[in-house]
Write an enzyme that holds these catalytic residues in place. Structure first.
Site, PDB file in Angstrom:
ATOM      1  N   GLU A 184       0.801  -1.237   0.000  1.00 44.50           N
ATOM      2  CA  GLU A 184       0.000   0.000   0.000  1.00 44.50           C
ATOM      3  C   GLU A 184       0.832   1.284   0.000  1.00 44.50           C
ATOM      4  OE1 GLU A 184      -2.761  -0.270   3.276  1.00 44.50           O
ATOM      5  OE2 GLU A 184      -3.711  -2.072   2.500  1.00 44.50           O
ATOM      6  N   GLU A 242      -5.958 -11.011  -0.820  1.00 42.95           N
ATOM      7  CA  GLU A 242      -6.758 -10.813   0.413  1.00 42.95           C
ATOM      8  C   GLU A 242      -8.249 -10.812   0.064  1.00 42.95           C
ATOM      9  OE1 GLU A 242      -5.375  -7.399   2.630  1.00 42.95           O
ATOM     10  OE2 GLU A 242      -3.282  -7.814   2.156  1.00 42.95           O
TER      11      GLU A 242
END
Ligand code: XIL
Length: 347
Positions: free
Chosen positions: A151, A260
């Protein structure tokens, strides 16, 4: 009569020859049907009873939900808490599961003692290198892959600046990340190294920046083997974007990890939400679509699909929020229609 017998028997044996052997029943176990990794994020504290049996029955690899994050391991400048990560890795080794390491560098996971120290760029990098060396060499040979960085971009493609210690410290954060990928490669030459982020398939500017970073790494010679797209989406997520985004990621030639995966159904976050048969089917269809689309990628780029959790009972999405049912197993660990959708999507 003799001639009749010969004809009769030869007709029978011809007939026998064309009857195919009965096909073995098609497997309904995800990890057995898939030609790539089937992963689940797990929490070491929950690894017992039905939770553990479910992981062992259906999945071929695990990701630590928090055990391998910097905040968990790096308790002080010279202190490492290995207990949680070791427990997971030992469990995996004993049971023949692969482990995907998650995650070495994440802005949310720098420990307070580290950020409070306000290191200059040289000190920051040398500390991080010590951390990478310690963690990656401890699990060398036991982990197949690592998320090296997580991220680092905003959805508009700019570098994340808010609350990001790396951004605050380095004039050229991407170069810092590139050197970190190299540190990881040096510490475990066999581990596959991933960059991981969310919204990659739906945010084209973010995807562009990730691809630019990959090109830059390749030009400079920094190692990178794969891209992870978290896939925290819902039953309403645009299917066209999922397809074009995943295919666009694959143009890098890197391994692709749906890292995820979970799919929200209570999209309005209503407190009175009921998980209707219609929504269960929509969720099954969405899972099937994602798996089918992933199957369409080049064979040698299909790394794994990992769901972010095992049962709806323990999903991070239900913790403190409106009720959610995002995973493949219900609160009693029964297979949901979502499971069948996933299974159908596999080739
Ligand atoms: C989440 C875990 O699921 C939570 O239990 C924890 O409190 C916070 O982190 N993107 C990621 C994951 O890369 O590491 C996050 O996991 C979910 C979002």
């Amino acid at each position: 009569m003799a001639l009749f017998s010969i004809l009769f028997y030869s007709a029978c044996s011809k007939k026998d020859a064309v009857v195919p052997a009965p096909a073995p029943p098609a497997t309904t176990i995800l990890k057995d049907k898939a030609a790539f990794g089937i992963g689940a994020a797990v929490k070491s504290a929950l690894l017992q009873g039905t939770y553990q049996t479910t992981v062992l029955t259906y999945f071929s690899q695990i990701t630590a939900e928090y055990e391998m994050k910097m905040q968990t391991i790096w308790s002080g400048e010279n202190n490492y808490n290995w207990s949680y990560a070791d427990a997971l890795v030992n469990f995996a080794t004993t049971n023949g599961l692969n482990v995907h390491g998650h995650t070495l560098l994440w802005y949310q996971s720098f420990p307070a003692w580290f950020t409070n120290a306000n290191y200059d760029s040289a000190a920051f990098e040398s500390k991080v290198k010590v951390y990478i060396d310690a963690v990656v060499s401890r699990y060398r040979g036991k982990l197949k892959s690592w998320d090296v960085a997580n991220e680092i971009f905003n959805d508009d493609g700019t570098l994340r600046s808010v609350n990001c210690p790396v951004y605050k410290t380095f004039k050229d954060p991407i170069a810092f990340y590139g050197r970190c990928f190299q540190y990881v490669r040096n510490a475990d030459p066999d581990a596959k190294l991933f960059y991981n982020d969310y919204d990659v398939v739906i945010a084209s500017s973010k995807r562009y920046s990730i691809k630019q970073m990959v090109s830059r790494f390749k030009n400079v010679g920094y190692p990178i083997d794969g891209l992870g797209e978290q896939f925290h989406y819902s039953i309403n997520t645009d299917k066209t974007s999922i397809k074009s985004g995943l295919n666009d990621m694959a143009t890098t030639g890197l391994l692709i990890h749906v890292s995820e995966l979970d799919l929200k159904v209570n999209v309005t976050q209503s407190n009175t939400y009921v998980f209707s048969a219609t929504d269960q089917q929509l969720q099954a269809d969405a899972y099937q679509y994602i798996v089918e689309t992933f199957e369409g990628l080049p064979t040698n780029q299909k790394f794994a699909i990992t769901t972010w959790g095992v049962s709806d009972k323990y999903s991070w999405l239900t913790a403190g929020n409106a009720i959610e049912y995002p995973l493949l197993f219900d609160i009693n660990f029964n297979k949901k229609p979502a499971y069948d959708g996933f299974l159908k999507g596999l080739k």
